[in-house]
Each structure stands twice: as C-alpha cells, then as structure tokens.
Design a protein around this motif. Structure first.
Motif, PDB file in Angstrom:
ATOM      1  N   UNK A 309       0.801  -1.222   0.000  1.00  0.00           N
ATOM      2  CA  UNK A 309       0.000   0.000   0.000  1.00  0.00           C
ATOM      3  C   UNK A 309       0.837   1.276   0.000  1.00  0.00           C
ATOM      4  N   UNK A 310       2.137   1.169   0.280  1.00  0.00           N
ATOM      5  CA  UNK A 310       2.996   2.348   0.411  1.00  0.00           C
ATOM      6  C   UNK A 310       3.273   3.004  -0.949  1.00  0.00           C
ATOM      7  N   UNK A 311       3.339   4.342  -0.934  1.00  0.00           N
ATOM      8  CA  UNK A 311       3.746   5.093  -2.124  1.00  0.00           C
ATOM      9  C   UNK A 311       4.937   5.999  -1.808  1.00  0.00           C
ATOM     10  N   UNK A 312       5.517   5.833  -0.623  1.00  0.00           N
ATOM     11  CA  UNK A 312       6.622   6.668  -0.156  1.00  0.00           C
ATOM     12  C   UNK A 312       7.846   5.782   0.008  1.00  0.00           C
ATOM     13  N   UNK A 313       8.928   6.094  -0.692  1.00  0.00           N
ATOM     14  CA  UNK A 313      10.111   5.247  -0.717  1.00  0.00           C
ATOM     15  C   UNK A 313      10.647   4.926   0.689  1.00  0.00           C
ATOM     16  N   UNK A 314      10.834   5.894   1.595  1.00  0.00           N
ATOM     17  CA  UNK A 314      11.350   5.540   2.930  1.00  0.00           C
ATOM     18  C   UNK A 314      10.463   4.533   3.664  1.00  0.00           C
ATOM     19  N   UNK A 315       9.135   4.729   3.585  1.00  0.00           N
ATOM     20  CA  UNK A 315       8.229   3.786   4.238  1.00  0.00           C
ATOM     21  C   UNK A 315       8.329   2.410   3.591  1.00  0.00           C
ATOM     22  N   UNK A 316       8.446   2.374   2.279  1.00  0.00           N
ATOM     23  CA  UNK A 316       8.575   1.096   1.577  1.00  0.00           C
ATOM     24  C   UNK A 316       9.825   0.351   2.029  1.00  0.00           C
ATOM     25  N   UNK A 317      10.932   1.086   2.200  1.00  0.00           N
ATOM     26  CA  UNK A 317      12.179   0.465   2.643  1.00  0.00           C
ATOM     27  C   UNK A 317      12.039  -0.098   4.058  1.00  0.00           C
ATOM     28  N   UNK A 318      11.358   0.641   4.941  1.00  0.00           N
ATOM     29  CA  UNK A 318      11.147   0.171   6.309  1.00  0.00           C
ATOM     30  C   UNK A 318      10.305  -1.106   6.312  1.00  0.00           C
ATOM     31  N   UNK A 319       9.245  -1.116   5.525  1.00  0.00           N
ATOM     32  CA  UNK A 319       8.383  -2.302   5.454  1.00  0.00           C
ATOM     33  C   UNK A 319       9.163  -3.517   4.966  1.00  0.00           C
ATOM     34  N   UNK A 320       9.994  -3.314   3.961  1.00  0.00           N
ATOM     35  CA  UNK A 320      10.787  -4.419   3.432  1.00  0.00           C
ATOM     36  C   UNK A 320      11.818  -4.900   4.448  1.00  0.00           C
ATOM     37  N   UNK A 321      12.387  -3.976   5.229  1.00  0.00           N
ATOM     38  CA  UNK A 321      13.351  -4.367   6.254  1.00  0.00           C
ATOM     39  C   UNK A 321      12.673  -5.204   7.341  1.00  0.00           C
ATOM     40  N   UNK A 322      11.480  -4.797   7.755  1.00  0.00           N
ATOM     41  CA  UNK A 322      10.724  -5.573   8.751  1.00  0.00           C
ATOM     42  C   UNK A 322      10.379  -6.941   8.186  1.00  0.00           C
ATOM     43  N   UNK A 323       9.956  -6.957   6.945  1.00  0.00           N
ATOM     44  CA  UNK A 323       9.651  -8.211   6.257  1.00  0.00           C
ATOM     45  C   UNK A 323      10.862  -9.140   6.282  1.00  0.00           C
ATOM     46  N   UNK A 324      12.038  -8.588   5.986  1.00  0.00           N
ATOM     47  CA  UNK A 324      13.258  -9.389   5.969  1.00  0.00           C
ATOM     48  C   UNK A 324      13.630  -9.909   7.343  1.00  0.00           C
ATOM     49  N   UNK A 325      13.461  -9.093   8.383  1.00  0.00           N
ATOM     50  CA  UNK A 325      13.776  -9.524   9.740  1.00  0.00           C
ATOM     51  C   UNK A 325      12.889 -10.691  10.167  1.00  0.00           C
ATOM     52  N   UNK A 326      11.613 -10.596   9.854  1.00  0.00           N
ATOM     53  CA  UNK A 326      10.681 -11.677  10.187  1.00  0.00           C
ATOM     54  C   UNK A 326      11.018 -12.945   9.420  1.00  0.00           C
ATOM     55  N   UNK A 327      11.371 -12.793   8.168  1.00  0.00           N
ATOM     56  CA  UNK A 327      11.739 -13.942   7.357  1.00  0.00           C
ATOM     57  C   UNK A 327      12.993 -14.612   7.909  1.00  0.00           C
ATOM     58  N   UNK A 328      13.948 -13.799   8.382  1.00  0.00           N
ATOM     59  CA  UNK A 328      15.184 -14.351   8.940  1.00  0.00           C
ATOM     60  C   UNK A 328      14.907 -15.189  10.172  1.00  0.00           C
ATOM     61  N   UNK A 329      14.021 -14.725  11.041  1.00  0.00           N
ATOM     62  CA  UNK A 329      13.690 -15.502  12.230  1.00  0.00           C
ATOM     63  C   UNK A 329      13.097 -16.855  11.828  1.00  0.00           C
ATOM     64  N   UNK A 330      12.220 -16.834  10.844  1.00  0.00           N
ATOM     65  CA  UNK A 330      11.623 -18.076  10.363  1.00  0.00           C
ATOM     66  C   UNK A 330      12.683 -18.998   9.757  1.00  0.00           C
ATOM     67  N   UNK A 331      13.580 -18.433   8.951  1.00  0.00           N
ATOM     68  CA  UNK A 331      14.635 -19.227   8.322  1.00  0.00           C
ATOM     69  C   UNK A 331      15.558 -19.827   9.384  1.00  0.00           C
ATOM     70  N   UNK A 332      15.917 -19.038  10.374  1.00  0.00           N
ATOM     71  CA  UNK A 332      16.809 -19.493  11.435  1.00  0.00           C
ATOM     72  C   UNK A 332      16.215 -20.689  12.172  1.00  0.00           C
ATOM     73  N   UNK A 333      14.956 -20.598  12.524  1.00  0.00           N
ATOM     74  CA  UNK A 333      14.309 -21.707  13.225  1.00  0.00           C
ATOM     75  C   UNK A 333      14.231 -22.930  12.324  1.00  0.00           C
ATOM     76  N   UNK A 334      13.793 -22.722  11.083  1.00  0.00           N
ATOM     77  CA  UNK A 334      13.635 -23.846  10.169  1.00  0.00           C
ATOM     78  C   UNK A 334      14.956 -24.558   9.909  1.00  0.00           C
ATOM     79  N   UNK A 335      16.001 -23.807   9.591  1.00  0.00           N
ATOM     80  CA  UNK A 335      17.292 -24.421   9.289  1.00  0.00           C
ATOM     81  C   UNK A 335      17.886 -25.118  10.505  1.00  0.00           C
TER      82      UNK A 335
END
Length: 425
Positions: A309-335
């Motif tokens: 839903x974001x149209x603002x580059x800084x907000x988009x970058x923050x959302x993607x960073x949060x997305x990546x952090x959550x994905x890392x936690x999932x990957x860490x547990x799974x691996x």
C-alpha cells in the motif's frame, strides 16, 4: 566443546563462510539485473501487465529444473563428496555469468537468452543447495551448530544487502559489468571450497537401491511432523507473500526510483534479515522456537501488506526491512530444526526436499505474483499475498500443533518422543 565457542574458531568454517558470502553477493547482483532487464526489455513492446507476466516466467524457468532434479541432487549430496559438488556448480555459475556479460557487452541480450540462463542457474542451484547446506554441520561441533547457522545466515544476508545495490550501480555504469563481477565472485567461492579439508563420509550403503535411497528423504520429511511443518509453512507463506518479485514494477512504475532505487529496494529485506542474524549469532534462540516462528511469519504477512500500500520510498524500505527480519527468524528456526534433527547421512536428501520447498516459495512465488499482477495489478497482488501469508500462519498453527509444542532445537532422545508419526529406525 563449550556452547559459547565461535564457529569462526574453526578453519574450515571460515572458508565455508567466505564461499557462501561471495556466492550470495554474486547471485543477488545477477538476480536484480536479470529482473530489471526482463521487465525493461518486455516493456519496450508490451504493456505493464504483459511485462509482469514475463517476470513470472523467469521464476518458472528457474523452478522447473530444480523440481525435476530434487531426488537426484539430494541423493548425490549424500553419495558424493559435498565439497566437489559445490566447486563444480560454482564454476558452472561463473560460466553463466560470463555468457550474460558477453551478451550485454555486444548489446544482444534477449528474453530468450535470459530464460536459458535462468534454467541453467536453476540446475546449478538444484545441485548446490543440498550439498553446500549439508556441508556446514560437518565443519563445527554439534553444540556450535545453531550459532554457525546464524553466522552462515549473516554471510547470506550481508551478501543479499550488498549484492542488489552492487548490481544496480554496476549496471548503471555498464550493462556487462555486474555479470563480470559476479563471475569473478563465483570463482572466489569455488576457490574457497578448495581449501576445506576432507569431511567425514556418510554411512549411505553404496550397494542399496539408489531409487529407494532417493525416496527415503521424502519419507523422512513426511514422518517428521516438526520438519514437515516448518518447511511447508515457509513454502506457502512466501509463495503467497512474494512482494520482492514485484520490486521491478514498483521501482519503475509505482515509486519511480529507477534501477538504482531497485537496488535499494532489493537490499532492504536483507538489511532487516542481517540485523536479526547478527542478533542470533550473539544470542541464539533457545526457547519457544516454534511459536516464535509462527509469529514471525504472521508479521511477515503484515509487513507485506504495508509495503503493497505504500507510495513513499522511505516507508517502503522500512516495510521491506521488517519483512526481511521476520523472514530471517523463520529461516533461522527452520534451518536449525532441519540441520539438528536430521542425521548426517540423510542431510543431503532432506536438504534437497527443503530446497525444493524453498525454491517453490521463491521462484513459484515470483511466478504467482507476476501472473496475479498481470490479472489484477501489482498492488492488489502484493496486498492479497500478505493477507494469504497471515492466513497460512493461522491454518498451520492448527494443522501442525507439533510446531507450537517445539520448545527448543534439541531433538527427542528416543524414537517414541518424536512428534508426528513414529520414525523408522
């Protein structure tokens, strides 16, 4: 061996880490440029939705060879020296990079050529991921393995941060340059694996039926409910929440930040992932690992919705960073669950199944996002994907209560204690 020992105190792990880092930088530099070139070439003659479809086809081209070769590559990783598999595959990836560099130098890059390379890279990944992934537990003691997994994730995520930005900037300087640099990094990775000393051979019976041995990996995953739940959760959550596949569209047509901005968008998830990996390397996760993985996947879906839903580059970058952090936690547990719960002579085959699921979530996720965007547009596709990821988390918490009950990474001490069906001896 003390649990606080650093994996970097082991010589072979240091070379493994360097190989993983170099490979990740090279692969991500190529991925961001390939995605940009496919969409840019397609947009010269096609509408945005038709060009989005072409992006989806790149994911299909990489996934199909991996799906076809899964049983073979897993069995190969348990039968042949895993170091040599990695070395040969990395050299093959260097040749793929050299081919794309040559095409870019002459200005003759076409969609067909990129699809051919995508298929070849899919074959390389099919062999490399089970072998290299199964190699890590052979390089450090068991007690150090969770920390080593976090350190290995740092290599991957740090490379994923630098790779996209590097690819974008190099492409802006010269279209052949990112492929040339990537080829050189693949050679560095292959050389690093050459310095790893011989590892313990698996106890795989050389006289047994190869087909039966290949299928054993599937049987193990099916019977171990914790491993199956962890792998399949990632498959469906990332399959639906594949926002990264839409980044070329967001960079060109929505946020309007160009190829350089695309590099930043591609790197943002890795920034969050790397931060989480650094945290786990210092303070490994020890308690309620299953519940925390489920929560992380749900937050992954929420961050995907916000990005869509974001149209603002800084907000988009923050959302993607949060997305990546959550994905890392999932990957860490799974691996950690996969590597610690799986016997050494089965890690290649189980790793191949895991690779198939992960690739299914990534490549097929890209395809699904591209095709859905072609039908309803990029923004609705991303938002619906995030909603789907949250829904999958809720469903999986009920389908796999073993995940909720997984308190630590340590496997059961007896067969009767293993969650799910009784394991074969």
């Amino acid at each position: 061996m003390a649990k606080t020992a650093s994996p970097f105190s082991f010589r072979d792990f240091r070379f493994y880490w360097l190989a993983r880092f170099s490979t990740t930088v090279a692969q991500n530099a190529m991925v961001v440029v390939i995605g940009w070139q496919v969409y840019d070439i397609a947009r010269r003659t096609m509408s945005p939705k038709e060009a989005a479809f072409q992006l989806g086809m790149v994911g299909v081209a990489q996934f199909l060879p991996l799906a076809a070769l899964t049983l073979i590559t897993g069995w190969t990783a348990d039968r042949i020296d895993r170091r040599w598999i990695g070395r040969i595959v990395l050299l093959a990836e260097a040749l793929c990079a050299a081919w794309l560099a040559l095409l870019a130098w002459h200005g003759t890059t076409t969609l067909a050529a990129i699809y051919v390379v995508a298929v070849l890279l899919g074959v390389c990944r099919a062999f490399a991921n089970p072998a290299i992934g199964a190699l890590a537990p052979n390089l450090v003691p068991h007690a150090v393995l969770p920390t080593a997994i976090a350190a290995s994730s740092i290599a991957w995520q740090t490379g994923a941060i630098g790779g996209p930005a590097l690819g974008g900037y190099l492409y802006a300087a010269a279209r052949w340059l990112p492929y040339t640099v990537s080829g050189g990094l693949f050679l560095v990775a292959a050389a690093s694996l050459m310095f790893i000393r011989p590892i313990a051979k698996t106890s795989l019976d050389r006289k047994a039926n190869p087909w039966r041995q290949m299928v054993d990996g599937l049987h193990y995953v099916r019977k171990n409910r914790v491993v199956l739940g962890a792998i399949s959760l990632d498959l469906f959550a990332v399959l639906l929440g594949g926002a990264t596949a839409m980044l070329p569209i967001y960079a060109r047509d929505i946020l309007k930040v160009g190829s350089e901005g695309l590099g930043h968008l591609r790197a943002a998830p890795a920034v969050g992932s790397a931060a989480m990996a650094f945290y786990f390397s210092a303070r490994p996760l020890r308690h309620n690992v299953g519940v925390k993985m489920l929560i992380a996947v749900a937050l992954f879906g929420a961050a995907t919705i916000a990005f869509g839903l974001s149209r603002w580059m800084p907000l988009s970058l923050v959302c993607l960073a949060v997305l990546g952090a959550c994905d890392m936690l999932s990957v860490y547990v799974r691996q950690s669950l996969i590597q610690i719960w799986t016997p050494n002579d089965m890690r290649g085959r189980v790793g191949a199944v895991s690779t198939l699921f992960i690739s299914g979530s990534n490549e097929l996720g890209e395809a699904e996002s591209g095709f859905l965007a072609a039908l309803i547009g990029a923004v609705p596709a991303v938002v619906l994907g995030g909603i789907g990821a949250i829904g999958v988390t809720i469903i999986w918490s009920r389908l796999f209560p073993e995940l909720v009950r997984a308190r630590t990474f340590e496997p059961p001490k007896t067969l009767e204690d293993i969650p799910g069906e009784e394991m074969a001896a």
